[in-house]
Scaffold this active site. Sequence first.
Site, PDB file in Angstrom:
ATOM      1  N   ALA A  13       0.825  -1.215   0.000  1.00  7.94           N
ATOM      2  CA  ALA A  13       0.000   0.000   0.000  1.00  7.94           C
ATOM      3  C   ALA A  13       0.859   1.264   0.000  1.00  7.94           C
ATOM      4  O   ALA A  13       0.345   2.373   0.118  1.00  7.94           O
ATOM      5  CB  ALA A  13      -0.935   0.001   1.214  1.00  7.94           C
ATOM      6  N   GLY A  17       4.631   0.587  -4.187  1.00  6.75           N
ATOM      7  CA  GLY A  17       3.596  -0.402  -4.485  1.00  6.75           C
ATOM      8  C   GLY A  17       2.571   0.134  -5.464  1.00  6.75           C
ATOM      9  O   GLY A  17       2.153  -0.574  -6.386  1.00  6.75           O
ATOM     10  N   ARG A  94      13.321   5.966   8.073  1.00 10.33           N
ATOM     11  CA  ARG A  94      14.023   6.649   9.149  1.00 10.33           C
ATOM     12  C   ARG A  94      13.114   7.709   9.757  1.00 10.33           C
ATOM     13  O   ARG A  94      12.659   8.611   9.061  1.00 10.33           O
ATOM     14  CB  ARG A  94      15.293   7.313   8.610  1.00 10.33           C
ATOM     15  CG  ARG A  94      16.205   7.813   9.725  1.00 10.33           C
ATOM     16  CD  ARG A  94      17.343   8.648   9.165  1.00 10.33           C
ATOM     17  NE  ARG A  94      18.267   7.834   8.410  1.00 10.33           N
ATOM     18  CZ  ARG A  94      19.565   7.721   8.692  1.00 10.33           C
ATOM     19  NH1 ARG A  94      20.081   8.376   9.706  1.00 10.33           N
ATOM     20  NH2 ARG A  94      20.349   6.988   7.941  1.00 10.33           N
ATOM     21  N   GLN A 114      10.860 -11.954   7.748  1.00 13.12           N
ATOM     22  CA  GLN A 114      10.458 -12.246   6.365  1.00 13.12           C
ATOM     23  C   GLN A 114      11.347 -13.322   5.743  1.00 13.12           C
ATOM     24  O   GLN A 114      10.875 -14.157   4.965  1.00 13.12           O
ATOM     25  CB  GLN A 114      10.431 -10.948   5.549  1.00 13.12           C
ATOM     26  CG  GLN A 114       9.334 -10.014   6.094  1.00 13.12           C
ATOM     27  CD  GLN A 114       9.070  -8.798   5.236  1.00 13.12           C
ATOM     28  OE1 GLN A 114       9.772  -8.549   4.262  1.00 13.12           O
ATOM     29  NE2 GLN A 114       8.058  -8.030   5.599  1.00 13.12           N
ATOM     30  N   ASP A 161      19.881   2.702  -9.645  1.00 17.05           N
ATOM     31  CA  ASP A 161      21.157   3.401  -9.786  1.00 17.05           C
ATOM     32  C   ASP A 161      21.727   3.166 -11.188  1.00 17.05           C
ATOM     33  O   ASP A 161      22.243   4.083 -11.829  1.00 17.05           O
ATOM     34  CB  ASP A 161      22.128   2.911  -8.714  1.00 17.05           C
ATOM     35  CG  ASP A 161      21.478   2.956  -7.341  1.00 17.05           C
ATOM     36  OD1 ASP A 161      21.052   4.047  -6.943  1.00 17.05           O
ATOM     37  OD2 ASP A 161      21.352   1.902  -6.688  1.00 17.05           O
ATOM     38  N   HIS A 189      23.616   0.082  -2.456  1.00 19.67           N
ATOM     39  CA  HIS A 189      22.623   1.067  -2.882  1.00 19.67           C
ATOM     40  C   HIS A 189      22.614   2.187  -1.854  1.00 19.67           C
ATOM     41  O   HIS A 189      21.842   2.184  -0.898  1.00 19.67           O
ATOM     42  CB  HIS A 189      21.228   0.458  -3.018  1.00 19.67           C
ATOM     43  CG  HIS A 189      20.168   1.514  -3.154  1.00 19.67           C
ATOM     44  ND1 HIS A 189      20.075   2.312  -4.269  1.00 19.67           N
ATOM     45  CD2 HIS A 189      19.218   1.950  -2.305  1.00 19.67           C
ATOM     46  CE1 HIS A 189      19.102   3.192  -4.094  1.00 19.67           C
ATOM     47  NE2 HIS A 189      18.560   2.984  -2.904  1.00 19.67           N
TER      48      HIS A 189
HETATM   49  P1  NAX Z   1       6.248   4.001   1.712  1.00 20.48           P
HETATM   50  O1  NAX Z   1       6.497   4.426   3.107  1.00 20.48           O
HETATM   51  O2  NAX Z   1       5.360   4.798   0.828  1.00 20.48           O
HETATM   52  O3  NAX Z   1       5.643   2.524   1.723  1.00 20.48           O
HETATM   53  C1  NAX Z   1       6.180   1.511   2.480  1.00 20.48           C
HETATM   54  C2  NAX Z   1       5.059   0.589   2.883  1.00 20.48           C
HETATM   55  O4  NAX Z   1       5.628  -0.547   3.518  1.00 20.48           O
HETATM   56  C3  NAX Z   1       4.094   1.212   3.879  1.00 20.48           C
HETATM   57  O5  NAX Z   1       2.767   1.108   3.380  1.00 20.48           O
HETATM   58  C4  NAX Z   1       4.290   0.387   5.155  1.00 20.48           C
HETATM   59  O6  NAX Z   1       3.096   0.205   5.867  1.00 20.48           O
HETATM   60  C5  NAX Z   1       4.801  -0.917   4.569  1.00 20.48           C
HETATM   61  N1  NAX Z   1       5.590  -1.729   5.501  1.00 20.48           N
HETATM   62  C6  NAX Z   1       6.465  -1.334   6.444  1.00 20.48           C
HETATM   63  N2  NAX Z   1       6.952  -2.370   7.122  1.00 20.48           N
HETATM   64  C7  NAX Z   1       6.381  -3.464   6.587  1.00 20.48           C
HETATM   65  C8  NAX Z   1       6.472  -4.842   6.884  1.00 20.48           C
HETATM   66  N3  NAX Z   1       7.238  -5.287   7.874  1.00 20.48           N
HETATM   67  N4  NAX Z   1       5.748  -5.704   6.141  1.00 20.48           N
HETATM   68  C9  NAX Z   1       4.953  -5.256   5.154  1.00 20.48           C
HETATM   69  N5  NAX Z   1       4.809  -3.951   4.845  1.00 20.48           N
HETATM   70  C10 NAX Z   1       5.525  -3.073   5.553  1.00 20.48           C
HETATM   71  O7  NAX Z   1       7.688   3.790   1.070  1.00 20.48           O
HETATM   72  P2  NAX Z   1       8.087   3.656  -0.477  1.00 20.48           P
HETATM   73  O8  NAX Z   1       8.319   4.993  -1.041  1.00 20.48           O
HETATM   74  O9  NAX Z   1       7.130   2.749  -1.151  1.00 20.48           O
HETATM   75  O10 NAX Z   1       9.522   2.971  -0.330  1.00 20.48           O
HETATM   76  C11 NAX Z   1       9.662   1.657   0.152  1.00 20.48           C
HETATM   77  C12 NAX Z   1      11.121   1.349   0.445  1.00 20.48           C
HETATM   78  O11 NAX Z   1      11.901   1.410  -0.745  1.00 20.48           O
HETATM   79  C13 NAX Z   1      11.791   2.307   1.427  1.00 20.48           C
HETATM   80  O12 NAX Z   1      12.564   1.555   2.334  1.00 20.48           O
HETATM   81  C14 NAX Z   1      12.719   3.116   0.522  1.00 20.48           C
HETATM   82  O13 NAX Z   1      13.821   3.613   1.235  1.00 20.48           O
HETATM   83  C15 NAX Z   1      13.111   2.081  -0.493  1.00 20.48           C
HETATM   84  N6  NAX Z   1      13.680   2.551  -1.766  1.00 20.48           N
HETATM   85  C16 NAX Z   1      14.671   1.809  -2.319  1.00 20.48           C
HETATM   86  C17 NAX Z   1      15.228   2.109  -3.545  1.00 20.48           C
HETATM   87  C18 NAX Z   1      16.293   1.263  -4.153  1.00 20.48           C
HETATM   88  O14 NAX Z   1      16.796   1.647  -5.199  1.00 20.48           O
HETATM   89  N7  NAX Z   1      16.704   0.130  -3.586  1.00 20.48           N
HETATM   90  C19 NAX Z   1      14.789   3.333  -4.274  1.00 20.48           C
HETATM   91  C20 NAX Z   1      13.452   3.826  -3.870  1.00 20.48           C
HETATM   92  C21 NAX Z   1      13.134   3.741  -2.413  1.00 20.48           C
HETATM   93  O15 NAX Z   1      13.663   4.866  -1.764  1.00 20.48           O
END
Ligand code: NAX
Length: 328
Positions: A13, A17, A94, A114, A161, A189
């Site tokens: 959500a 996503g 964070r 997980q 990246d 990353h």
């Molecule tokens: P959001 O905060 O919009 O969405 C994250 C969702 O994960 C939330 O709905 C939250 O309820 C849910 N969540 C948290 N803990 C959970 C768990 N234990 N089980 C299931 N769901 C859980 O973040 P979003 O912008 O979608 O980013 C998600 C992640 O991607 C962040 O950690 C972000 O830092 C990371 N990213 C990684 C990137 C990469 O290149 N590897 C780039 C994009 C992004 O910044």
Amino acid sequence: AKAPMRVAVTGAAGQIGYSLLFRIANGDMLGKDQPVILQLLEINDEKAQKALKGVMMEIDDCAFPLLAGMTAHSDAMTAFKDADVALLVGARPRGPGMERKDLLEANAQIFTVQGKALDAVASRNVKVLVVGNPANTNAHIAMKSAPSLPAKNFTAMLRLDHNRALSQIAAKTGKPVSSIEKLCVWGNHSPTMYPDYRFATADGQPVKAMINDDIWNKDVFLPTVGKRGAAIIDARGLSSAASAANAAIDHVRDWVLGTNGKWTTMGIPSDGSYGIPKDIIFGFPVTTENGEYKIIQGLEIDAFSQERINLTLKELTEEREGIKHLLP
Ligand code: NAX
């Protein structure tokens, strides 16, 4: 017709996503002839579960011909059941006043749970992509928490990246992205990553000779790619989402369907190549074929590149030390 593949997505959500699920259901990730079942995980929280239901209503409203089923979960043990692909996007962001160490620990908990759930219930061939940050270390934790699954099935996303680097090189050389090959990003990353165009070609011609400017590499290219995430947040007020979702699609599509000899970048457990200690999840140049990736071997690492690789490796080693006591 092909049997449906089960795709589990965590953080379903969230921002990423919302850009990711529709494309998976549309066949962008596994192919236009591959039915999919979406198994969506969100935290056990009323608001998050309600938001997930809303996203699922919209997915229903797309009437995707390839969507063979869709379920909502608040428990990894049901969400990952028989999963062929698992996209671990959800992570703990964070919060105010949170130290890097606290962030690592909070996420270590999530990815331990997980990893264990994947170990217990996922397909034995599950392909896991960790997007949630710190992605490399989270992937390492999930891998270590799933001893009965092959370590090679755990990967982290460096593809955003890679794609950022590709687009910068295309702009600099004036060549279309489609003409550029043999680019890669080494390491974590994080802003310490090392995007490397020393071997890149555009229409078969060496990119390095075209650019011929080491100062641009060091002072413009590396910081632009390294700090791109921060620049997006500054401009948009929100972190990269559609581009991150796109990179996740690219990563899994290439892993499953192959790159036909072309290089890409994946964060994968090191096999010791290029002096990177075994099991560190590191960005490497790879090709993929028949669902397996292979590291490009024998690339020359000059002094500047070695320095950059050491820097990003040091960060990963420190992250690993920081969570070592939490590993099973
Ligand atoms: P959001 O905060 O919009 O969405 C994250 C969702 O994960 C939330 O709905 C939250 O309820 C849910 N969540 C948290 N803990 C959970 C768990 N234990 N089980 C299931 N769901 C859980 O973040 P979003 O912008 O979608 O980013 C998600 C992640 O991607 C962040 O950690 C972000 O830092 C990371 N990213 C990684 C990137 C990469 O290149 N590897 C780039 C994009 C992004 O910044």
